[in-house]
Design a protein around this motif. Structure first.
Motif, PDB file in Angstrom:
ATOM      1  N   ASN A   1    -161.876 -38.442  78.328  1.00 32.37           N
ATOM      2  CA  ASN A   1    -160.641 -38.769  77.215  1.00 32.37           C
ATOM      3  C   ASN A   1    -161.206 -37.947  75.840  1.00 32.37           C
ATOM      4  OD1 ASN A   1    -159.100 -40.152  78.797  1.00 32.37           O
ATOM      5  ND2 ASN A   1    -160.162 -42.307  78.072  1.00 32.37           N
ATOM      6  N   SER A   2    -162.458 -37.514  75.833  1.00 34.90           N
ATOM      7  CA  SER A   2    -163.223 -37.014  74.676  1.00 34.90           C
ATOM      8  C   SER A   2    -162.738 -35.609  74.815  1.00 34.90           C
ATOM      9  CB  SER A   2    -164.577 -37.126  74.525  1.00 34.90           C
ATOM     10  OG  SER A   2    -164.914 -38.474  74.601  1.00 34.90           O
ATOM     11  N   ASP A   3    -162.372 -35.140  76.065  1.00 31.23           N
ATOM     12  CA  ASP A   3    -162.153 -33.576  76.453  1.00 31.23           C
ATOM     13  C   ASP A   3    -160.716 -33.118  75.494  1.00 31.23           C
ATOM     14  OD1 ASP A   3    -161.962 -31.160  77.088  1.00 31.23           O
ATOM     15  OD2 ASP A   3    -162.339 -31.435  79.099  1.00 31.23           O
ATOM     16  N   LYS A   4    -160.934 -32.228  74.742  1.00 29.60           N
ATOM     17  CA  LYS A   4    -159.753 -31.807  74.039  1.00 29.60           C
ATOM     18  C   LYS A   4    -159.457 -30.324  74.472  1.00 29.60           C
ATOM     19  CE  LYS A   4    -159.927 -35.455  71.152  1.00 29.60           C
ATOM     20  NZ  LYS A   4    -159.219 -36.406  71.468  1.00 29.60           N
ATOM     21  N   GLY A   5    -160.085 -29.858  75.317  1.00 31.70           N
ATOM     22  CA  GLY A   5    -159.565 -28.769  75.981  1.00 31.70           C
ATOM     23  C   GLY A   5    -160.115 -27.353  75.356  1.00 31.70           C
ATOM     24  N   ASP A   6    -160.944 -27.780  74.342  1.00 28.06           N
ATOM     25  CA  ASP A   6    -161.460 -26.575  73.790  1.00 28.06           C
ATOM     26  C   ASP A   6    -162.950 -26.108  74.187  1.00 28.06           C
ATOM     27  OD1 ASP A   6    -162.962 -28.731  73.101  1.00 28.06           O
ATOM     28  OD2 ASP A   6    -162.849 -28.582  70.738  1.00 28.06           O
ATOM     29  N   GLY A   7    -163.280 -26.626  75.474  1.00 29.51           N
ATOM     30  CA  GLY A   7    -164.458 -25.955  75.881  1.00 29.51           C
ATOM     31  C   GLY A   7    -165.935 -26.655  75.489  1.00 29.51           C
ATOM     32  N   SER A   8    -165.838 -27.919  74.564  1.00 24.84           N
ATOM     33  CA  SER A   8    -166.820 -28.456  74.087  1.00 24.84           C
ATOM     34  C   SER A   8    -167.424 -29.503  74.806  1.00 24.84           C
ATOM     35  CB  SER A   8    -166.373 -28.923  72.448  1.00 24.84           C
ATOM     36  OG  SER A   8    -165.464 -29.883  72.757  1.00 24.84           O
ATOM     37  N   VAL A   9    -166.721 -29.692  75.826  1.00 24.45           N
ATOM     38  CA  VAL A   9    -167.255 -30.889  76.933  1.00 24.45           C
ATOM     39  C   VAL A   9    -167.809 -30.048  78.066  1.00 24.45           C
ATOM     40  CG1 VAL A   9    -166.623 -32.898  78.094  1.00 24.45           C
ATOM     41  CG2 VAL A   9    -165.574 -32.696  75.903  1.00 24.45           C
ATOM     42  N   LYS A  10    -168.972 -30.659  78.349  1.00 30.65           N
ATOM     43  CA  LYS A  10    -169.695 -30.197  79.766  1.00 30.65           C
ATOM     44  C   LYS A  10    -169.598 -31.311  80.667  1.00 30.65           C
ATOM     45  CE  LYS A  10    -173.812 -27.864  81.371  1.00 30.65           C
ATOM     46  NZ  LYS A  10    -175.125 -27.322  80.932  1.00 30.65           N
ATOM     47  N   TYR A  11    -169.361 -30.879  81.890  1.00 32.69           N
ATOM     48  CA  TYR A  11    -169.324 -32.054  82.899  1.00 32.69           C
ATOM     49  C   TYR A  11    -170.560 -31.714  83.967  1.00 32.69           C
ATOM     50  CZ  TYR A  11    -164.482 -33.082  81.571  1.00 32.69           C
ATOM     51  OH  TYR A  11    -163.525 -33.450  80.786  1.00 32.69           O
ATOM     52  N   ILE A  12    -171.222 -33.007  84.059  1.00 27.54           N
ATOM     53  CA  ILE A  12    -172.494 -32.635  84.992  1.00 27.54           C
ATOM     54  C   ILE A  12    -172.458 -33.679  86.073  1.00 27.54           C
ATOM     55  CG2 ILE A  12    -174.195 -31.852  83.057  1.00 27.54           C
ATOM     56  CD1 ILE A  12    -175.136 -34.729  82.878  1.00 27.54           C
ATOM     57  N   LEU A  13    -172.873 -33.355  87.097  1.00 32.90           N
ATOM     58  CA  LEU A  13    -172.957 -34.302  88.262  1.00 32.90           C
ATOM     59  C   LEU A  13    -174.345 -34.281  89.067  1.00 32.90           C
ATOM     60  CD1 LEU A  13    -170.758 -35.242  90.514  1.00 32.90           C
ATOM     61  CD2 LEU A  13    -171.147 -33.058  91.652  1.00 32.90           C
ATOM     62  N   THR A  14    -174.692 -35.575  89.316  1.00 33.46           N
ATOM     63  CA  THR A  14    -175.778 -36.029  89.970  1.00 33.46           C
ATOM     64  C   THR A  14    -175.489 -36.951  91.343  1.00 33.46           C
ATOM     65  OG1 THR A  14    -176.265 -37.792  88.638  1.00 33.46           O
ATOM     66  CG2 THR A  14    -177.372 -35.462  87.954  1.00 33.46           C
ATOM     67  N   GLY A  15    -176.612 -37.053  91.969  1.00 30.25           N
ATOM     68  CA  GLY A  15    -176.366 -37.897  93.156  1.00 30.25           C
ATOM     69  C   GLY A  15    -176.519 -37.337  94.569  1.00 30.25           C
ATOM     70  N   GLU A  16    -175.936 -37.964  95.520  1.00 33.04           N
ATOM     71  CA  GLU A  16    -176.197 -37.334  96.879  1.00 33.04           C
ATOM     72  C   GLU A  16    -175.339 -35.986  97.143  1.00 33.04           C
ATOM     73  OE1 GLU A  16    -176.782 -41.411  99.740  1.00 33.04           O
ATOM     74  OE2 GLU A  16    -174.656 -40.969  98.961  1.00 33.04           O
ATOM     75  N   GLY A  17    -176.098 -35.093  97.279  1.00 30.14           N
ATOM     76  CA  GLY A  17    -175.362 -33.636  97.615  1.00 30.14           C
ATOM     77  C   GLY A  17    -175.095 -33.056  96.525  1.00 30.14           C
ATOM     78  N   ALA A  18    -175.239 -33.552  95.184  1.00 32.94           N
ATOM     79  CA  ALA A  18    -174.764 -32.844  93.957  1.00 32.94           C
ATOM     80  C   ALA A  18    -175.782 -31.427  93.850  1.00 32.94           C
ATOM     81  CB  ALA A  18    -175.257 -33.441  92.823  1.00 32.94           C
ATOM     82  N   GLY A  19    -175.162 -30.323  93.682  1.00 34.02           N
ATOM     83  CA  GLY A  19    -175.621 -29.065  93.602  1.00 34.02           C
ATOM     84  C   GLY A  19    -175.776 -28.333  94.838  1.00 34.02           C
ATOM     85  N   THR A  20    -175.611 -29.059  96.043  1.00 32.74           N
ATOM     86  CA  THR A  20    -175.943 -28.301  97.088  1.00 32.74           C
ATOM     87  C   THR A  20    -174.504 -28.296  98.253  1.00 32.74           C
ATOM     88  OG1 THR A  20    -176.964 -30.408  98.409  1.00 32.74           O
ATOM     89  CG2 THR A  20    -178.261 -28.751  97.254  1.00 32.74           C
ATOM     90  N   ILE A  21    -174.236 -29.770  98.282  1.00 32.40           N
ATOM     91  CA  ILE A  21    -173.087 -29.806  99.159  1.00 32.40           C
ATOM     92  C   ILE A  21    -171.689 -30.042  98.223  1.00 32.40           C
ATOM     93  CG2 ILE A  21    -171.754 -31.559 100.603  1.00 32.40           C
ATOM     94  CD1 ILE A  21    -174.413 -32.558 101.686  1.00 32.40           C
ATOM     95  N   PHE A  22    -171.947 -30.270  96.949  1.00 33.21           N
ATOM     96  CA  PHE A  22    -170.834 -30.604  96.014  1.00 33.21           C
ATOM     97  C   PHE A  22    -171.296 -29.948  94.758  1.00 33.21           C
ATOM     98  CE2 PHE A  22    -170.580 -34.666  98.712  1.00 33.21           C
ATOM     99  CZ  PHE A  22    -169.383 -34.416  99.128  1.00 33.21           C
ATOM    100  N   ILE A  23    -170.216 -29.110  94.163  1.00 33.31           N
ATOM    101  CA  ILE A  23    -170.555 -28.631  92.775  1.00 33.31           C
ATOM    102  C   ILE A  23    -169.648 -28.771  91.997  1.00 33.31           C
ATOM    103  CG2 ILE A  23    -171.924 -26.588  93.788  1.00 33.31           C
ATOM    104  CD1 ILE A  23    -169.538 -24.968  93.525  1.00 33.31           C
ATOM    105  N   ILE A  24    -169.998 -28.804  90.710  1.00 31.49           N
ATOM    106  CA  ILE A  24    -168.761 -29.120  89.590  1.00 31.49           C
ATOM    107  C   ILE A  24    -168.738 -28.035  88.664  1.00 31.49           C
ATOM    108  CG2 ILE A  24    -170.427 -30.352  88.186  1.00 31.49           C
ATOM    109  CD1 ILE A  24    -168.179 -32.475  87.503  1.00 31.49           C
ATOM    110  N   ASP A  25    -167.195 -27.582  88.277  1.00 31.41           N
ATOM    111  CA  ASP A  25    -167.129 -26.782  87.418  1.00 31.41           C
ATOM    112  C   ASP A  25    -167.174 -27.511  86.027  1.00 31.41           C
ATOM    113  OD1 ASP A  25    -165.543 -25.187  85.152  1.00 31.41           O
ATOM    114  OD2 ASP A  25    -164.506 -24.176  86.864  1.00 31.41           O
TER     115      ASP A  25
END
Length: 246
Positions: free
Chosen positions: A4-28
């Motif tokens: 909800n904090s994302d205003k669409g201006d690119g100021s928010v960065k999404y990160i992903l952790t856990g099983e398979g993060a960065g290898t099996i699953f990647i996030i934009d």
């Protein structure tokens, strides 16, 4: 993912952790879209537990608490039924009643038994009719004829198929071979090769008529032969195997 904090201006960065993060699953990290980088196999792993968070791209400070989510791998029918053992070698007595149980075969399917019919197996007989049958649900093989005679045929090769999707078109299948041997029972009387029922002995030159008009052996002995002299030998044969001692 979307914060909800994302205003669409690119100021928010999404990160992903856990099983398979960065290898099996990647996030934009800008849009929050998650992608898989390889094929997923439910039979190897059924679900993945991941954690996502939205942070300020400039300060790297969290904009909201970390959230957990689970990716479940949905089953498809990509595994054929497999028989746990085989080929099988079994015996059943000859002359058994029709419907006598011979063996129960079991096939397993690695697909999800709780989802659809991917792991629902039915059995059928591909080779071995009309001598044997198989229960489509239990895999129990039974005799399908009365009075199966070992002396007429002793060995049978029966092929059983297991098919998933409840046997529907498009289902995957596997098969196994069951080698069945009829064991002997004492169902044949001894018989003489000439089918002789009496012995006719000729003493010297005198050929007396037989007592009965039946097939017979003919043997000769001198009239002055000593007591105990061997006149000849008669031999009876029994087609049974384990019960052929005459």
């Amino acid at each position: 993912l979307h914060s909800n904090s994302d205003k669409g201006d690119g100021s928010v960065k999404y990160i992903l952790t856990g099983e398979g993060a960065g290898t099996i699953f990647i996030i934009d990290d800008t849009t929050g879209d998650i992608h898989s980088t390889k094929s997923l196999d439910r039979e190897q792993k059924t679900h993945y537990v991941l954690h996502a968070q939205a942070i300020d791209r400039r300060t790297n400070k969290p904009l909201e608490p970390e959230s957990e989510f689970i990716i479940k791998v949905q089953d498809i029918n990509d595994n054929a039924p497999k028989f746990t053992d085989g080929p099988y070698i079994v015996t059943v007595p000859e002359m058994s009643d029709m419907g006598t149980s011979v063996l129960q075969v079991t096939a397993t399917d690695a697909d999800d038994p709780t989802y659809g019919n991917s792991a629902r197996v039915v059995y059928s007989i591909l080779q071995g009719q009309p001598y044997f049958s198989v229960d489509p649900k239990t895999g129990v093989i039974r005799t399908a004829l009365h009075n199966m005679d070992r002396e007429a045929r002793e060995h049978y090769s029966v092929v059983i198929q297991a098919k998933d999707m409840a046997g529907q078109v498009g289902g995957l299948s596997g098969s196994t071979t069951v080698n069945i041997t009829l064991t002997d029972v004492n169902d044949n009387p001894p018989r003489f090769p000439q089918n002789a029922t009496m012995l006719k002995i000729i003493v010297g030159d005198v050929d007396e008529p037989p007592l009965f008009s039946m097939p017979s052996y003919v043997m000769e002995v001198y009239e002055n032969a000593k007591i105990g002299t061997i006149v000849g030998t008669v031999l009876a044969q029994d087609p049974d195997s384990a019960n052929s001692l005459v």
